[in-house]
Design a protein around this motif. Structure first.
Motif, PDB file in Angstrom:
ATOM      1  N   LYS A  53      -2.490  12.432 -26.756  1.00  0.00           N
ATOM      2  CA  LYS A  53      -3.357  11.393 -26.444  1.00  0.00           C
ATOM      3  C   LYS A  53      -2.958   9.827 -27.245  1.00  0.00           C
ATOM      4  N   HIS A  54      -2.471  10.056 -28.513  1.00  0.00           N
ATOM      5  CA  HIS A  54      -2.405   8.748 -29.170  1.00  0.00           C
ATOM      6  C   HIS A  54      -1.130   8.028 -28.772  1.00  0.00           C
ATOM      7  N   ARG A  55       0.098   8.656 -28.136  1.00  0.00           N
ATOM      8  CA  ARG A  55       1.120   8.029 -27.684  1.00  0.00           C
ATOM      9  C   ARG A  55       0.617   7.599 -26.203  1.00  0.00           C
ATOM     10  N   LEU A  56      -0.003   8.197 -25.491  1.00  0.00           N
ATOM     11  CA  LEU A  56      -0.591   7.997 -24.139  1.00  0.00           C
ATOM     12  C   LEU A  56      -1.349   6.531 -24.279  1.00  0.00           C
ATOM     13  N   TYR A  57      -2.103   6.600 -25.372  1.00  0.00           N
ATOM     14  CA  TYR A  57      -2.938   5.118 -25.279  1.00  0.00           C
ATOM     15  C   TYR A  57      -1.991   4.030 -25.594  1.00  0.00           C
ATOM     16  N   THR A  58      -0.822   4.176 -26.326  1.00  0.00           N
ATOM     17  CA  THR A  58       0.023   3.097 -26.886  1.00  0.00           C
ATOM     18  C   THR A  58       0.808   2.650 -25.498  1.00  0.00           C
ATOM     19  N   LEU A  59       0.940   3.693 -24.632  1.00  0.00           N
ATOM     20  CA  LEU A  59       1.464   3.331 -23.285  1.00  0.00           C
ATOM     21  C   LEU A  59       0.791   2.413 -22.460  1.00  0.00           C
ATOM     22  N   LEU A  98       5.171 -13.118 -26.576  1.00  0.00           N
ATOM     23  CA  LEU A  98       4.106 -12.813 -27.864  1.00  0.00           C
ATOM     24  C   LEU A  98       3.364 -11.623 -27.547  1.00  0.00           C
ATOM     25  N   ASN A  99       2.891 -11.574 -26.376  1.00  0.00           N
ATOM     26  CA  ASN A  99       2.247 -10.333 -25.809  1.00  0.00           C
ATOM     27  C   ASN A  99       3.005  -9.144 -26.060  1.00  0.00           C
ATOM     28  N   LEU A 100       4.103  -9.228 -25.930  1.00  0.00           N
ATOM     29  CA  LEU A 100       5.147  -8.070 -26.095  1.00  0.00           C
ATOM     30  C   LEU A 100       4.988  -7.507 -27.388  1.00  0.00           C
ATOM     31  N   PHE A 101       5.139  -8.327 -28.469  1.00  0.00           N
ATOM     32  CA  PHE A 101       5.038  -7.861 -29.906  1.00  0.00           C
ATOM     33  C   PHE A 101       3.331  -7.581 -30.208  1.00  0.00           C
ATOM     34  N   GLY A 102       2.336  -8.675 -29.746  1.00  0.00           N
ATOM     35  CA  GLY A 102       1.103  -8.381 -29.971  1.00  0.00           C
ATOM     36  C   GLY A 102       0.476  -6.965 -29.648  1.00  0.00           C
ATOM     37  N   GLY A 103       0.969  -6.408 -28.424  1.00  0.00           N
ATOM     38  CA  GLY A 103       0.611  -5.291 -27.890  1.00  0.00           C
ATOM     39  C   GLY A 103       1.096  -4.085 -29.078  1.00  0.00           C
ATOM     40  N   PHE A 104       2.176  -4.098 -29.671  1.00  0.00           N
ATOM     41  CA  PHE A 104       2.560  -3.212 -30.760  1.00  0.00           C
ATOM     42  C   PHE A 104       1.817  -3.491 -32.025  1.00  0.00           C
ATOM     43  N   ILE A 105       1.484  -4.591 -32.216  1.00  0.00           N
ATOM     44  CA  ILE A 105       0.573  -4.980 -33.547  1.00  0.00           C
ATOM     45  C   ILE A 105      -0.680  -4.384 -33.535  1.00  0.00           C
ATOM     46  N   ILE A 106      -1.402  -4.735 -32.362  1.00  0.00           N
ATOM     47  CA  ILE A 106      -2.715  -4.161 -32.126  1.00  0.00           C
ATOM     48  C   ILE A 106      -2.777  -2.528 -32.115  1.00  0.00           C
ATOM     49  N   ALA A 107      -1.859  -2.232 -31.474  1.00  0.00           N
ATOM     50  CA  ALA A 107      -2.010  -0.614 -31.109  1.00  0.00           C
ATOM     51  C   ALA A 107      -1.580  -0.094 -32.566  1.00  0.00           C
ATOM     52  N   SER A 108      -0.844  -0.575 -33.463  1.00  0.00           N
ATOM     53  CA  SER A 108      -0.413  -0.081 -34.689  1.00  0.00           C
ATOM     54  C   SER A 108      -1.559  -0.102 -35.559  1.00  0.00           C
ATOM     55  N   ILE A 109      -2.588  -0.814 -35.377  1.00  0.00           N
ATOM     56  CA  ILE A 109      -3.615  -0.836 -36.155  1.00  0.00           C
ATOM     57  C   ILE A 109      -4.881  -0.005 -35.640  1.00  0.00           C
ATOM     58  N   ILE A 110      -5.194   0.076 -34.316  1.00  0.00           N
ATOM     59  CA  ILE A 110      -6.118   0.874 -33.566  1.00  0.00           C
ATOM     60  C   ILE A 110      -5.789   2.381 -33.483  1.00  0.00           C
ATOM     61  N   ASN A 111      -4.396   2.364 -33.264  1.00  0.00           N
ATOM     62  CA  ASN A 111      -3.835   3.898 -32.920  1.00  0.00           C
ATOM     63  C   ASN A 111      -2.582   3.962 -33.642  1.00  0.00           C
ATOM     64  N   PRO A 112      -2.670   4.092 -34.835  1.00  0.00           N
ATOM     65  CA  PRO A 112      -1.413   4.399 -35.754  1.00  0.00           C
ATOM     66  C   PRO A 112      -1.035   5.738 -35.756  1.00  0.00           C
ATOM     67  N   TYR A 113       0.313   5.817 -35.605  1.00  0.00           N
ATOM     68  CA  TYR A 113       1.096   7.166 -35.824  1.00  0.00           C
ATOM     69  C   TYR A 113       2.582   6.923 -35.948  1.00  0.00           C
TER      70      TYR A 113
END
Length: 397
Positions: free
Chosen positions: A163-169, A200-215
């Motif tokens: 589930k956590h990896r699917l969320y990031t995708l 910016l969104n390319l990196f922003g997506g990883f930034i927010i996902a890394s906080i909301i959904n870290p793994y």
């Protein structure tokens, strides 16, 4: 003052992401700091340097040329009836060129140029963001193929992902936009902000996902296997398919705009009659604090908040049309135009929840149901990505 407001905005965005985190003790701060610094450097490069201006001018000129080429086909089909009025017809001027851009993407896919670029940019990104190769590939592919088509290229992995990896995708897909409609955006809002938002969104997506959904992806799990076509299509089969796909996108966007714009007009009328204030103005008041912490001057925050809300409730095209009207009327400052424009360049809206869940469900029913369950959290995170990019851009306008 702008710097202080930007710092406040960043604190709020990261605070909202932290509150929604499902693993606060797993957050890795070093990649986050690196990506935020990269966002700031890229925004400065694109908006405040000769190199950045030259790059954006080149991209803008390229899309202008492509739109002109698309115009030849449009004029051939519609010219006898609408030759003199084409520039004023939204469907012809903004949406129909999507058909031609989609055909070009198909050609680049067929020649294996795009897959090569996407794969290796994704591999470089995976070294920066601390995530897996699959997540990085998917983020780049989403920015080219679109939020639903991208899942076809990773359909072998969909059923195997936790589930956590699917969320990031899915979060990457909602935080970016499809390259096929970038040209359409550039006809509505300033091109430099479209290009900047894409990066910016390319990196922003990883930034927010890394906080909301870290793994952390273990090495044995970090395998990138991209789906290839099982049966090789001929060139003209592929071209016809991409042309029809582009036409379908244009028709769908047109239909959604007709429905959403009409509904907003109706709600504006009802609210004005009952409360003496339009629906968009009411939403503007609700969203004005968020517009302000993004860097919008307070005297324009209500107007900007209304446009932001329109995008969230409907789609980015409806919001861009509203913004374009205000730009042409000279009602907004350059600063507000830049910040709001960047906020609008993503698929973060309620309708995207259904689009993404439906795309995944078409490939794997069980995983599609999983996506539907965390749909609101997807929208929450993607909206924070848009806010983050807008705040960063506000520092350099």
């Amino acid at each position: 003052m702008n710097i202080l407001i930007a710092l406040l905005g960043l604190a709020i965005v990261f605070g909202l992401a932290f509150v929604a985190s499902n693993g606060r003790n797993k957050i890795r701060y070093r990649p986050l700091i690196v990506m935020i610094v990269l966002q700031a450097l890229l925004a400065f490069l694109l908006l405040n340097t000769v190199l950045g201006t030259t790059l954006i001018t080149y991209v803008s000129t390229t899309f202008e040329a492509l739109l002109d080429y698309a115009g030849e086909g449009i004029t051939f089909v519609f010219g006898g009836v609408l030759a003199e009025n084409r520039a004023s017809i939204f469907f012809l001027n903004v949406l129909m060129p999507i058909v031609f851009i989609s055909a070009l993407i198909g050609i680049l896919q067929y020649l294996r140029i795009l897959p090569f670029i996407i794969r290796y940019i994704g591999l470089v990104l995976s070294k920066i963001n601390g995530m897996g190769k699959l997540e990085s590939y998917n983020a780049v592919a989403s920015a080219v193929l679109g939020q639903s088509e991208v899942f076809i290229s990773v359909k072998k992995q969909i059923g195997l992902l936790p589930k956590h990896r699917l969320y990031t995708l899915c979060a990457s897909a909602m935080s970016t936009v499809s390259m096929s409609i970038v040209g359409a955006y550039m006809t509505l809002i300033p091109p430099q902000y479209v290009v900047t938002a894409l990066v910016l969104n390319l990196f922003g997506g990883f930034i927010i996902a890394s906080i909301i959904n870290p793994y952390k992806v273990e090495p044995e799990e970090d395998i990138l296997e991209v789906q290839e076509e099982e049966e090789k299509q001929s060139f003209f089969e592929m071209l016809g398919e991409y042309i029809m796909d582009g036409f379908k996108v244009a028709i769908i966007v047109a239909a959604m705009l007709i429905g959403f714009v009409a509904l907003i007009a109706m709600l504006n009328g009802i609210f004005a009659a009952i409360f003496g204030i339009s629906f968009q103005e009411m939403l503007g008041y609700v969203f004005s604090p968020f517009a302000f912490v993004m860097g919008v001057p307070w005297n324009e925050a209500i107007t900007a908040g209304g446009i932001m809300a329109t995008k969230l409730m409907t789609n980015e095209f409806a919001a861009m049309v509203s913004l374009q009207t205000l730009i042409e009327a000279g009602s907004l400052s350059d600063r507000t135009i830049g910040i709001v424009s960047v906020f609008l360049v993503s698929f973060a809206n309620f309708s995207s929840i259904g689009i993404i869940a439906g795309a995944v469900k078409g490939l794997h029913e069980k995983q599609g149901n999983v996506v539907a369950r965390f749909g609101l959290k997807l929208l929450y995170g993607a909206t924070l990505v848009s806010m983050l990019s807008a705040i960063i851009v506000g520092l350099f306008i």
